[in-house]
Design a protein around this motif. Structure first.
Motif, PDB file in Angstrom:
ATOM      1  N   GLU A 129      -0.288   0.042   9.454  1.00 46.65           N
ATOM      2  CA  GLU A 129      -1.123  -0.278   8.292  1.00 46.65           C
ATOM      3  C   GLU A 129      -1.357  -1.769   8.085  1.00 46.65           C
ATOM      4  N   ASP A 132      -5.007  -2.267   7.490  1.00 49.28           N
ATOM      5  CA  ASP A 132      -5.361  -1.944   6.101  1.00 49.28           C
ATOM      6  C   ASP A 132      -4.959  -3.087   5.179  1.00 49.28           C
ATOM      7  N   THR A 136      -7.125  -5.373   2.375  1.00 45.71           N
ATOM      8  CA  THR A 136      -6.817  -5.559   0.959  1.00 45.71           C
ATOM      9  C   THR A 136      -6.583  -7.035   0.631  1.00 45.71           C
TER      10      THR A 136
ATOM     11  N   SER B  41      -0.254   8.669  -1.604  1.00 43.39           N
ATOM     12  CA  SER B  41      -0.722   7.490  -0.864  1.00 43.39           C
ATOM     13  C   SER B  41      -2.192   7.632  -0.509  1.00 43.39           C
ATOM     14  N   VAL B  42      -2.612   8.852  -0.152  1.00 45.02           N
ATOM     15  CA  VAL B  42      -4.023   9.072   0.188  1.00 45.02           C
ATOM     16  C   VAL B  42      -4.910   8.746  -1.024  1.00 45.02           C
ATOM     17  N   LYS B  45      -5.402   5.068  -1.156  1.00 48.34           N
ATOM     18  CA  LYS B  45      -6.245   4.600  -0.049  1.00 48.34           C
ATOM     19  C   LYS B  45      -7.697   4.992  -0.257  1.00 48.34           C
ATOM     20  N   CYS B  46      -7.923   6.089  -0.958  1.00 49.69           N
ATOM     21  CA  CYS B  46      -9.312   6.469  -1.273  1.00 49.69           C
ATOM     22  C   CYS B  46      -9.937   5.423  -2.200  1.00 49.69           C
ATOM     23  N   LEU B  48      -9.248   2.349  -2.321  1.00 48.11           N
ATOM     24  CA  LEU B  48      -9.474   1.119  -1.570  1.00 48.11           C
ATOM     25  C   LEU B  48     -10.535   1.264  -0.488  1.00 48.11           C
ATOM     26  N   LEU B  50     -10.046   2.691   2.267  1.00 41.91           N
ATOM     27  CA  LEU B  50      -9.394   2.751   3.586  1.00 41.91           C
ATOM     28  C   LEU B  50      -9.483   4.162   4.137  1.00 41.91           C
ATOM     29  N   ILE B  51      -9.551   5.141   3.218  1.00 38.34           N
ATOM     30  CA  ILE B  51      -9.841   6.520   3.581  1.00 38.34           C
ATOM     31  C   ILE B  51     -11.072   6.899   2.783  1.00 38.34           C
ATOM     32  N   PHE B  80       2.277  -1.808   0.349  1.00 36.55           N
ATOM     33  CA  PHE B  80       2.156  -0.586   1.146  1.00 36.55           C
ATOM     34  C   PHE B  80       3.511   0.103   1.241  1.00 36.55           C
ATOM     35  N   ASP B 158       3.092   1.138  -3.785  1.00 34.52           N
ATOM     36  CA  ASP B 158       3.431   2.435  -3.182  1.00 34.52           C
ATOM     37  C   ASP B 158       4.937   2.468  -2.924  1.00 34.52           C
TER      38      ASP B 158
END
Ligand SMILES: Nc1ncnc2c1ncn2[C@@H]1O[C@H](COP(=O)(O)OP(=O)(O)OP(=O)(O)O)[C@@H](O)[C@H]1O
Ligand SMILES: [Mg+2]
Lengths: 261, 245
Positions: A129, A132, A136, B41-42, B45-46, B48, B50-51, B80, B158
């Motif tokens: 990550e 990622d 951010t 976590s998903v 990330k949504c 952001l 990222l997903i 993270f 997180d």
């Protein structure tokens, strides 16, 4: 009855996957080129990659060129002896090294060393990550990671190839003067007289294209790495294989363009 | 204000989020709880990007986040779950990563990084080590220092206290609470640690099977009659939440 359909379906799937990956590589290349030219730039990263990719590849490229030049001199001498043309050794070694073997063999060796390490590094950053996290932190991973590596390899490879050319010719010279009875001064004049500027520039341009391929394939495979250690391992293998095959294919196409178009 | 409206996300046949709607007001702290693998976590990330969610929308101050992501990230920080520290950079450079992009000098950035490291209970000597040389809990705290380094207005944590000893957990809980009350940051914190929830949260959302099972102020949590929430709070193996998921 369903058996042929399965085969057709499998062929169809493979075909679709093939074209899909060509599409995504093309997109990746477009992104990379945009990332190279649009600010912000990361000069420190570029320098770091230049040292990692260019400087630390010198031993590999140098040794490859030395032995290739030496072997080439022996082969050309043996082949030339069949029609009393042993005297062509210096010029053919030079032309062969500069136009073909320097960039191609050097490129393949660097592909093994650099594509794999780029894929492993970026792949690990993907699965842990870190990529990622870069996003951010308002940092575009294409600009921070991919662009510097691509730039460093595209500029670094021609320099490596140039050095490889000189060392390869020197390998031929050493064998020629010590084993094949050439006169040192003659060997050098023969080399210089027959070599044309276009031979050198075409080889260097090829090397630059190979450098681009090496960095792009490493970065692409790493960037799209699957999850976990297995994903990174596969990305690394794919990077080396695809970079090597593409280098050979690009070499053929560039030869057609440079010398026959 | 951050708002999620009807977010759904599947990975193949695995329907992780089914219609999740959540809201955090400006300057408030939301804790997201729920079993392992339920999609917490998903969810972050949504937000952001990222997903990419399959459907639904995400609003920042009543405007879609699409098109204002850059502005969002500029005032954002994230810890993270796995730390996600840059292992090619020393600790202080990790912490100061965003600061180094600005106008500040390197020395100034390093000083700020060291201050932030102290806030998460790490000594100055850690600054020059590499992430691989740290223990798991130390890495987590470096990640935390990085998340708060540029004094962001929105922060996602997180599992900030997972893997920390009880005293360090207390320090971190206090730190997060301080960031919310003193700096007025809006935070979303994923955690399994109920002490942490009580210490840091204004509101709590419990996610179960891809949906928001319970949502309310932290003060109402104990009195709530939701059987899923009660089982989660007591940590009982018996109840509506299956132990094998
Ligand atoms: N990139 C991905 N690709 C495929 N599946 C994923 C991906 N990310 C998450 N998942 C799946 O989504 C589900 C939820 O994952 P998530 O990481 O959100 O869990 P979580 O609620 O944070 O759990 P934990 O408390 O253990 O961290 C899991 O079943 C996971 O396998
Ligand atoms: Mg999680």
């Amino acid at each position: 009855m369903t058996y042929p359909i399965h085969i057709l379906a499998a062929i169809g799937r493979a075909t679709i996957a093939f074209f899909a990956s060509i599409g995504s590589v093309t997109l990746f290349i477009a992104h990379t080129i945009r990332a190279i030219f649009a600010p912000p730039y990361y000069p420190r990263e570029i320098l770091k990659q230049f040292i990692a990719i260019g400087y630390f590849s010198l031993p590999v490229v140098g040794l490859t060129a030395l032995f290739t030049g030496a072997a080439l001199a022996l082969q050309i001498y043996a082949g030339g002896a069949r029609f009393n043309a042993e005297a062509v050794v210096p010029s053919i070694v030079a032309i062969g090294m500069v136009r073909e073997l320097g960039p191609v063999l050097g490129g393949l060796m660097v592909a093994g060393r650099v594509s794999s390490s780029i894929a492993a590094e970026i792949g690990t950053m993907r699965v842990t990550e870190q990529i990622d996290a870069l996003t951010t932190l308002s940092t575009d991973p294409m600009k921070y990671l991919v662009a510097p590596r691509t730039l460093a390899a595209t500029i670094g490879l021609p320099i490596l190839a140039g050095i490889g050319d000189v060392i390869g010719i020197m390998g031929g010279y050493l064998v020629g003067t010590t084993r094949l009875g050439f006169n040192s001064g003659n060997y050098i004049t023969n080399t210089i007289d027959f070599l044309e500027t276009a031979d050198v520039t075409s080889g260097l341009i090829k090397a630059s294209v190979f450098g681009f391929i090496i960095a792009i394939m490493g970065a692409y495979q790493g960037y799209n790495s699957g999850r976990g250690a297995q994903g990174v391992g596969r990305a690394t293998t794919n990077a080396v294989v695809s970079a090597s095959v593409l280098i050979l294919a690009a070499n053929y196409i560039l030869n057609e363009l440079f010398f026959f178009a | 204000m951050i708002e999620l409206r009807n977010i759904s996300k599947s990975f193949g046949a695995n329907h992780v989020l089914r219609d999740v709607s959540l809201k955090v007001d400006q300057g408030k702290s939301l804790a997201i709880i729920g079993g392992s693998g339920t999609g917490k976590s998903v969810t972050l990330k949504c937000i952001l990007g990222l997903i990419k969610p399959d459907s639904g929308e995400i609003l920042i101050d009543n405007q879609s986040i699409e098109g204002q992501r850059e502005a969002f990230f500029a005032k954002f920080g994230m810890l993270f779950q796995g730390g996600a520290l840059f292992d090619s950079l020393p600790v202080w450079h990790n912490v100061a990563f965003r600061l180094l992009q600005g106008e500040r000098s390197k020395e100034e950035c390093r000083d700020i990084a060291i201050q932030k490291l102290k806030r998460v209970g790490l000594q100055e000597r850690v600054a020059d080590l590499f992430p691989a040389e740290l223990s798991g809990g130390m890495q987590k705290r470096v990640g935390l220092a990085r998340a708060i380094a540029a004094d962001p207005e929105i922060i996602f944590f997180d599992e900030p206290t997972t893997g920390l000893d009880p005293i360090m957990s207390g320090v971190i809980n206090e730190l997060i609470r301080e960031i919310v009350t003193e700096m007025g940051a809006t935070t979303m914190t994923i955690t399994h640690d109920m002490t942490s929830v009580r210490a840091i949260a204004d509101h709590v959302a419990m996610i179960h099977e891809g949906k928001v099972q319970w949502h309310g102020p932290v003060a109402d949590m104990d009195a709530a009659s939701d059987p899923y929430l009660s089982q989660f709070l007591t940590g009982s193996a018996q109840g509506p939440i299956e132990a094998v998921r």
